[in-house]
Scaffold this motif. Structure first.
Motif, short mmCIF file in Angstrom:
data_model
loop_
_atom_site.label_atom_id
_atom_site.label_comp_id
_atom_site.label_asym_id
_atom_site.label_seq_id
_atom_site.Cartn_x
_atom_site.Cartn_y
_atom_site.Cartn_z
N TYR A 1 2.52 1.21 8.22
CA TYR A 1 1.80 2.51 8.48
C TYR A 1 0.33 2.07 7.99
CZ TYR A 1 1.30 7.54 8.93
OH TYR A 1 0.75 8.63 9.63
N GLY B 1 -3.03 3.54 7.13
CA GLY B 1 -3.59 4.80 6.69
C GLY B 1 -4.83 4.84 5.58
N HIS C 1 8.78 1.98 5.02
CA HIS C 1 7.73 1.40 5.56
C HIS C 1 6.64 0.86 4.67
CE1 HIS C 1 6.73 5.70 5.94
NE2 HIS C 1 5.49 5.25 5.56
N THR D 1 2.22 2.17 13.01
CA THR D 1 1.71 3.45 13.15
C THR D 1 0.04 3.25 12.78
OG1 THR D 1 3.56 4.42 12.60
CG2 THR D 1 1.51 5.80 12.37
N ASN E 1 3.51 8.69 2.40
CA ASN E 1 2.80 7.34 2.01
C ASN E 1 2.48 7.38 0.51
OD1 ASN E 1 3.29 6.74 4.96
ND2 ASN E 1 1.13 7.32 5.09
N ALA F 1 6.45 12.07 6.96
CA ALA F 1 6.18 10.83 6.47
C ALA F 1 5.32 10.74 5.16
CB ALA F 1 5.51 9.98 7.53
N CYS G 1 2.46 0.51 3.56
CA CYS G 1 1.21 1.21 3.96
C CYS G 1 0.21 0.04 3.83
CB CYS G 1 1.12 2.13 3.38
SG CYS G 1 2.45 3.66 3.38
#
Length: 308
Positions: A70, A72, A36, A100, A282, A280, A38
């Motif tokens: 994602y 974050g 993924h 997410t 990142n 997960a 981020c």
């Protein structure tokens, strides 16, 4: 470790003229096996830097038809939760199941919070109310809410996101950990040791169960700055330069939480977090260039979670 997902923060220019470059970067990430992409979120960080996390997420989701994003972390206390709920619902319409949503209260730059009209001392309470409102609105039914900061009468956001967007709570404080257990779908850590990480995972499980929630579906993640080069010395220089430029602080206080070296050396640093319950990772990569960073994170992915 086969269930571990490894992503990396987007690299490259964020201008209209760089669309083709960003699309090519995402394609290379997919080819490299990265799970993924981020994105972060800041309104005006230290020197005025920033990027709206939901706009950035939507942009990347539109550039690649499959790669998940994602976020974050999104500084939720700086926004009103009803417009945020609409943004999430809109993203879910054109990219269902691919976002997410990580949320945090910020902290490194109090001035960023103040210029948004928010008293920094209220961030935690605002966050709790905002998450409660988002969760209620995600059900697609009229919501009435009376809180310290927000009051809603029959607020509705349709269509409701389907599937539901995971909401992950970030932060190192005890309050953030309790918030993740009571209101989140998992926890996103940064600047913690593997021992502390394991303790938090256990604490979230216990507190979620006490609150009548099932913690087995939670996903815990970590954001980690990483320096990549052929030697540890060269990797440290790249990492220190990148972090000092971003945080406007010396690198040394962050060093024990920030691995550098070859992908194999970085993988050895990260494995204890996976053993502690992280599923997960990142990566915020610092390398000679974007191509090297993508190759390094792809190799890190293969080392941490080899596919059959």
């Amino acid at each position: 470790m086969g269930d571990v997902r490894v992503g990396m923060f987007a690299l490259g220019a964020q201008t209209a003229g760089a669309v083709a470059q960003r699309r090519d970067t995402l394609a290379r990430m997919v080819d490299g096996g990265i799970d993924h992409v981020c994105v972060g979120d800041h309104v005006s960080f230290f020197v005025g830097a920033g990027s709206d996390g939901l706009i950035a997420a939507a942009s990347l989701l539109s550039l690649d038809a499959e790669l998940p994003v994602y976020l974050g972390l999104y500084l939720l206390p700086l926004r009103h939760p009803v417009p945020v709920a609409r943004q999430l619902a809109s993203i879910a319409e054109f990219a269902p199941g691919r976002l997410t949503f990580g949320v945090g209260i910020g902290g490194e730059d109090r001035h960023e919070i103040e210029i948004c009209g928010v008293d920094p001392s209220t961030r935690g309470r605002r966050m709790d109310e905002s998450i409660e409102v988002l969760r209620a609105l995600a059900g697609g039914e009229p919501v009435r809410f009376e809180g310290e900061f927000f009051a809603l009468q029959d607020a509705v956001i349709l269509p409701a996101p389907a599937p539901r967007i995971p909401l992950v709570v970030g932060g190192r404080s005890d309050a953030a950990v309790r918030r993740a257990a009571r209101l989140g779908d998992g926890w996103l850590g940064i600047w913690v040791s593997p021992r502390r990480y394991a303790t938090v995972v256990e604490q979230i499980s216990e507190e979620a169960s006490t609150a009548g929630r099932d913690p087995h579906g939670f996903e815990h993640a970590i954001n980690v700055w990483c320096g990549f080069a052929d030697t540890r010395e060269a990797a440290r220089v790249l990492l220190a330069d990148g972090m000092q430029t971003f945080y406007q602080m010396p690198f040394e206080p962050f060093e024990r939480y920030s691995p550098y070296g070859t992908p194999a050396e970085v993988a050895e640093f990260i494995r204890p977090y996976i053993e502690a319950g992280c599923s997960a990772v990142n990566v915020i990569p610092c390398a000679e260039n974007a191509e090297t960073a993508i190759e390094a994170v792809g190799e890190l992915r293969r080392l941490l979670a080899p596919r059959p």
